[in-house]
Design an enzyme around this catalytic site. Sequence first.
Site: not given
Length: 241
Positions: A11, A130
Amino acid sequence: MPKLELLPAVDVRDGQAVRLVHGESGSETSYGSPLEAALAWQSAGAEWLHLVDLDAAFGTGDNRALIAEVAGAMDIKVELSGGIRDDASLAAALATGCRRVNLGTAALETPEWVAKVIAEHGDKIAVGLDVRGTTLRGRGWTRDGGDLYETLARLDSEGCARYVVTDIAKDGTLEGPNLGLLRDVCAATDRPVVASGGVSSLDDLRAISLLVPEGVEGAIVGKALYAKAFTLEEALKAVAA
């Protein structure tokens, strides 16, 4: 039976490899160069890399050049995620040569565009779901985006090839994955599911592996690897057993 695919995560925020807790901005721990991290996972035997532009996801800029450099340096398959929500960002993502891209927020805010992209690009497109409870969260996990199962039914009907399912409550916490959520999503779709969030141990990976017959194809592993809970080599061995 096919084995569970593992996708070590890199990330990127402000040019650094970081991990967040619950996906919250400001909770990051930095782990240095994204390219070094990606190359380390590749040399450890990874077949996939999960590469995320967090700045693009949060709408605070982007790391597009760096993401392209990392993706271009990989000999393994790359799944690209973060801020891919219009033609320009999708074109930039696909131009990196990645194997597939994950659409997140865009899937919630511009459903017509997503349907078009799925029709044009097929299995190069995955949709990130999500989830907090059964509610979807958009844009860097700060907005509500509707009901999980209604959205899943719509995307299935549009031909979405796969889903990356993240339990936000678990992400970056090392608390263990939400196996119930994964089972429920697999029961609601016949498309493959990639699990994300909460993996803390080799036992967690073994537990996710048991869901392969139900439709779980892969698992994204982030903080546990960076926190050295186990090595990638150990993880690959655990899911091959």
